[in-house]
Design a protein around this motif. Structure first.
Motif: not given
Length: 567
Positions: A214-228
């Motif tokens: 949960i935490l790894e997928n949520s972290r990765r998905a959120t960072l993808e949005r921010i870094n876009a």
């Protein structure tokens, strides 16, 4: 045992349903109308380190995002060596809970096969906590009511009856409050039972694997949005009524790699009255505002919140330290998202809404037998709290929602439920025409309310309003929403905040604020203008002056309505 990603996704969805059932159990069993009718609560499940893995959809961001930090405080205060199966922990600490004494947070450790598997936590607003009552009148937190430090409500299944007696002896509605405490405890127990069922079904000895997933997928998905996003900085600010003098919120927003920073330096200092906001609550709404704009569909948990970093100088209005009075911290906290959006609009145009009513339009009525003349024998004391909403701001492509709370998300209480709790009468409750700011997309409407008491009663009216002098501001050429007004039916003006006496036979006349418009009103679709006129959302004057409808068109619309025709 190793599980596939598909299995972990199924478990993740199951966890969310577990905490949603936990929240619904609280709604069904709570005594307070603020919980049962408005949904002023939160529920979540946490790993053994106190990291939130899932939250219920039902609830408020101010509770759940603040509660995300709370379980770590519980673990630290109770001590890992002092956590036993059958324990229940409790607090209403504003700084280690959810921002003020009127919120009780209950945390329950969840054991599986004799080992600690995680924690369940829930929070609910309770109608009274003693002290001065729910309002802004106190000069310090010591006046605001009973303080319950982080402690054990139950140890190994045995409830601390001394604590229960202390609570009952210090509040105005003891049966209701103690009932809510047991409801909080029960909803955690239901969450625990469903969790154990899930763990047995999937042959889990602990939550380590699913928690990491949960935490790894949520972290990765959120960072993808921010870094876009395009990196950059912008500032935003807004001024609201405050208590005796206006207060200003300021933020510097920085979009960086892997994070977004929000720094509230420059915001007003502490207020002398209880509208100050602990950082934990300001942070909750700042994170919520950013997640809504940038990553709304990513589930809320410790990892999806972590990239949003919030800071404010100590003893500013959004980082009030003990012993500042904080009872109405929601007023300032609910304006944090619009402050964030004032900055974010410069970085991500055509993304965020215009300003709305912001803070909830709450009030509490303290009723008692009349004192100016003999009261009837059936007159009684009662505390009645009701949640209400002004209009939401218009969005870049959609009108604002009428009488809908943003950012709090709680529901407006039905009149029937409010009147059932005490001898109060709601004489009027209806949408407020012309209160939504004009624009290509119109702001949501506020409400009218008229409040009195049954024969033989007088009452103190505890006002918790804002936007009396600072209505919601339009965006991209949209017009402001209508301001708040408050007065008694004899014309006596009342203050937007504070406890005020209302004599026998008098009523309080309220007009809640509207949301602001988005875009130039000249660009609004004429068919939408005619629809609003037909529905009574706008008057003929506004249709003509703000939207340019001709007298002939206005007459045709009103004639059609009169004849029962569709417009």
């Amino acid at each position: 045992m190793t599980h596939s990603n598909v299995a972990y996704q199924v478990m993740w969805n199951r966890l969310i349903s577990v905490v949603e059932e936990q929240a619904q159990a609280l709604v069904r069993t709570a005594f307070s109308t603020s919980v049962r009718e408005a949904g002023d609560l939160s529920a979540g499940v946490y790993d053994t380190d106190g990291q939130m893995l899932a939250q219920a959809v039902t609830g408020t961001p101010g509770h759940v995002n603040a509660m995300a930090d709370a379980v770590g405080h519980f673990i630290r205060r109770i001590g890992r060596g002092n956590i036993f199966e059958g324990d229940v922990y409790i607090t209403n600490d504003p700084w280690e809970g959810t921002g003020h004494l009127h919120d009780i947070t209950v945390v329950t450790p969840s054991f599986h096969k004799g080992a600690l598997a995680g924690f369940f936590a829930c929070t609910a607003h309770i109608v009274d906590i003693g002290g001065r009552g729910f309002g802004a009148d106190a000069a310090s937190v010591y006046e605001e009511g009973l303080y319950i430090p982080i402690m054990k409500l139950a140890e190994r299944g045995a409830v601390d009856q001394t604590l229960i007696r202390i609570v009952r002896g210090n509040v105005r509605e003891p049966d209701q409050l103690v009932g809510d405490i047991y409801a909080l405890t029960t909803c955690n127990e239901i969450g625990h039972r469903r969790l154990i069922e899930m763990m047995e079904e999937f042959a889990l000895d602990d939550l380590n694997g699913i928690g990491d997933f949960i935490l790894e997928n949520s972290r990765r998905a959120t960072l993808e949005r921010i870094n876009a996003l395009t990196p950059g900085q912008a500032t935003g600010e807004m001024t609201v009524d405050g208590f005796a003098a206006p207060i200003t919120l300021k933020v510097k927003l920085s979009i960086e790699k892997d994070r977004i920073l929000s720094d509230f330096a420059g915001s007003s200092g502490l207020d002398k009255k209880g509208i100050n906001c602990p950082l934990v609550y300001a942070k909750a709404y700042a994170c919520y505002a950013l997640k809504c704009a940038i990553a709304p569909e990513i589930p809320n948990n410790a990892a999806s919140l972590a990239p949003f970093e919030i800071s404010a100088p100590e003893n500013t209005i959004v980082n009030a330290l003990h012993p500042a009075p904080v009872a109405l911290r929601h007023i300032v906290g609910h304006f944090v998202p619009d402050t964030i959006y004032a900055a974010l609009d410069k970085l991500l145009p055509n993304t965020v809404p215009a300003e709305g009513a912001g803070c909830l339009c709450n009030f509490q009525v303290s009723l008692r037998p009349r004192t100016d003349a003999p009261a009837p024998p059936n007159a009684r004391r009662a505390e009645v709290l009701t949640f209400n909403s002004g209009g939401a701001g218009a969005r870049p492509a959609v009108d604002g929602l009428n009488a809908t709370a943003f950012p709090s998300g709680v529901m407006t209480m039905p009149i029937e439920a409010t009147e059932h709790t005490g001898p109060v009468i709601i004489w009027r409750k209806e949408l407020r025409p012309d209160s939504g700011g004009a624009g290509q997309f119109r702001g949501g409407l506020g409400q009218y309310m008229e409040v009195g008491a049954r024969e033989g009663h007088e009452f103190d009216f505890q006002a918790m309003f804002d936007r009396v002098d600072h209505p919601a501001r339009g965006r991209m050429g949209g017009q402001n929403g209508a301001p708040t007004t408050i007065a008694q039916d004899d014309g006596h003006e009342m203050q937007g905040k504070g406890k005020q006496f209302v004599a026998h036979g008098r009523r309080v006349m309220l007009a809640f604020p509207g949301g602001a418009g988005y875009g130039d009103p000249a660009l609004r679709d004429p068919e939408l203008v005619k629809r609003d006129l037909a529905r009574g959302y706008i008057s003929a004057k506004v249709a003509k002056d703000d939207y340019g409808l001709t007298d002939a068109t206005i007459k045709n619309v009103l004639d059609a309505v009169q004849n029962g025709e569709n417009v």
